[in-house]
Motif scaffolding. Sequence first.
Motif, short mmCIF file in Angstrom:
data_model
loop_
_atom_site.label_atom_id
_atom_site.label_comp_id
_atom_site.label_asym_id
_atom_site.label_seq_id
_atom_site.Cartn_x
_atom_site.Cartn_y
_atom_site.Cartn_z
N LEU A 35 0.83 -1.21 0.00
CA LEU A 35 0.00 0.00 0.00
C LEU A 35 0.87 1.26 0.00
CD1 LEU A 35 -2.82 1.21 0.09
CD2 LEU A 35 -2.79 0.99 2.58
N LEU A 36 1.97 1.23 0.74
CA LEU A 36 2.89 2.37 0.76
C LEU A 36 3.52 2.57 -0.61
CD1 LEU A 36 4.63 1.70 4.19
CD2 LEU A 36 3.13 3.64 3.65
N LEU A 37 3.86 1.47 -1.29
CA LEU A 37 4.40 1.56 -2.65
C LEU A 37 3.38 2.19 -3.58
CD1 LEU A 37 6.62 -0.86 -4.55
CD2 LEU A 37 4.42 -0.37 -5.58
N PHE A 38 2.11 1.80 -3.42
CA PHE A 38 1.04 2.37 -4.25
C PHE A 38 0.88 3.86 -3.98
CE2 PHE A 38 -3.53 3.27 -5.00
CZ PHE A 38 -3.58 2.97 -6.36
N ILE A 39 1.02 4.27 -2.72
CA ILE A 39 0.96 5.69 -2.37
C ILE A 39 2.07 6.46 -3.07
CG2 ILE A 39 1.28 7.35 -0.48
CD1 ILE A 39 -0.16 5.36 1.34
N GLY A 40 3.27 5.85 -3.11
CA GLY A 40 4.39 6.48 -3.81
C GLY A 40 4.13 6.64 -5.29
N VAL A 41 3.47 5.63 -5.90
CA VAL A 41 3.13 5.71 -7.32
C VAL A 41 2.16 6.85 -7.57
CG1 VAL A 41 2.00 4.52 -9.24
CG2 VAL A 41 3.55 3.25 -7.73
N ILE A 42 1.09 6.92 -6.77
CA ILE A 42 0.06 7.95 -6.95
C ILE A 42 0.64 9.35 -6.69
CG2 ILE A 42 -2.15 8.83 -6.11
CD1 ILE A 42 -2.34 6.26 -7.75
N LEU A 43 1.43 9.49 -5.62
CA LEU A 43 2.02 10.80 -5.29
C LEU A 43 2.90 11.30 -6.43
CD1 LEU A 43 2.63 13.07 -3.26
CD2 LEU A 43 4.45 11.63 -2.32
N VAL A 87 2.47 14.76 -8.80
CA VAL A 87 3.47 15.84 -8.89
C VAL A 87 4.34 15.70 -10.13
CG1 VAL A 87 3.53 16.10 -6.39
CG2 VAL A 87 5.17 14.59 -7.49
N GLN A 88 4.24 14.54 -10.82
CA GLN A 88 5.00 14.26 -12.04
C GLN A 88 6.50 14.43 -11.85
OE1 GLN A 88 3.49 15.76 -15.77
NE2 GLN A 88 1.41 15.88 -15.01
N SER A 89 6.97 14.02 -10.68
CA SER A 89 8.41 14.11 -10.42
C SER A 89 8.78 13.17 -9.29
CB SER A 89 8.78 15.55 -10.03
OG SER A 89 10.12 15.60 -9.58
N SER A 90 9.59 12.17 -9.59
CA SER A 90 10.07 11.26 -8.55
C SER A 90 11.02 11.98 -7.61
CB SER A 90 10.76 10.04 -9.18
OG SER A 90 11.88 10.43 -9.94
N GLY A 110 7.93 3.22 -4.65
CA GLY A 110 6.78 3.46 -5.52
C GLY A 110 6.99 4.65 -6.44
N ALA A 111 7.78 5.63 -5.98
CA ALA A 111 8.07 6.80 -6.81
C ALA A 111 8.85 6.42 -8.06
CB ALA A 111 8.85 7.83 -6.01
N THR A 112 9.68 5.37 -7.97
CA THR A 112 10.44 4.94 -9.15
C THR A 112 9.54 4.36 -10.22
OG1 THR A 112 10.84 2.70 -8.26
CG2 THR A 112 12.43 4.42 -7.70
N ILE A 113 8.35 3.89 -9.82
CA ILE A 113 7.37 3.39 -10.79
C ILE A 113 6.51 4.54 -11.31
CG2 ILE A 113 5.43 1.81 -11.17
CD1 ILE A 113 6.58 0.04 -8.94
N GLY A 114 6.07 5.40 -10.39
CA GLY A 114 5.19 6.50 -10.76
C GLY A 114 5.83 7.51 -11.69
N THR A 115 7.17 7.59 -11.67
CA THR A 115 7.86 8.55 -12.54
C THR A 115 7.69 8.23 -14.02
OG1 THR A 115 9.97 9.68 -12.86
CG2 THR A 115 10.07 7.31 -12.57
N VAL A 116 7.33 6.98 -14.34
CA VAL A 116 7.13 6.59 -15.75
C VAL A 116 5.88 7.25 -16.32
CG1 VAL A 116 6.98 4.62 -17.33
CG2 VAL A 116 8.24 4.39 -15.21
#
Length: 254
Positions: free
Chosen positions: A101-109, A113-116, A143-149
């Motif tokens: 869930l924390l990883l998912f939060i990192g993806v969404i965040l 913000v469109q910036s890891s 999660g931010a490393t995934i969301g940055t894509v």
Amino acid sequence: SLFTGLSVVMGAYIGTTVTGLLVSISSVGGGNSFDISLIFMLLAFVGVVLSFFKKDLVKHIGEICSGLGLLFFGLYTLKGSFADLKDPIQSIFYVVNNPLLLLFIGVILTMLVQSSSASTGIMIVMCASGAVNVSSAIYVALGATIGTVFTTLIASIGSNTNGKRLGVVALLLRTIIGLLFLAIIWPIDIATNFIQNLADLFGASNYGLFIALFMVVYNILTMLIASLFIERLEKLGNKLIKDKEQEKLASFVK
């Protein structure tokens, strides 16, 4: 080419971790240390001045300076805010403590913000202020490393076939690596133990720098390993998204 695009993107994923290091350095040594954020906030002023010049090169340099300055001004402001909101944030992350869930939060965040760099910087600042623990910060940063894509996917919309392939392959690459790494560190919490051991070794109570260093090591190792499979990733992209000419030929044959 897709091969070149993948190579550059992998390098960019490593380079973006520098922001986290710069954010964390300002917290080392406690309240008496020099805050490097002040230098970058000064860049915002310099950038605004340079933006008034007519020469395009100078204006572009000014935009870069302004962007960096505003990013660190925001993080500097957040640092003080999180210190005052320490107890409520701790309560939230005490309830939300599942790594997935924390990883998912990192993806969404990061998607928002469109910036890891920004999202990871936020977690470093929160961890440095004591608002979140090391484990939570690591999983959100992962999660931010995934969301940055998400930024790459937006850029690929309306691009040529290779651009779309790059977006899809980058998403698959970061997602697979992130989930595999989560599966490795989740059972025995390797990341947290590693960071705590580093902190004990150097006698530092502020974990922000060590989280930033961990993310640098993570990105370097995973991208170096992934670089060994660039040719296979290129073939995968070609299979997932075919050339328009190939699609027309295939429909004609059918």
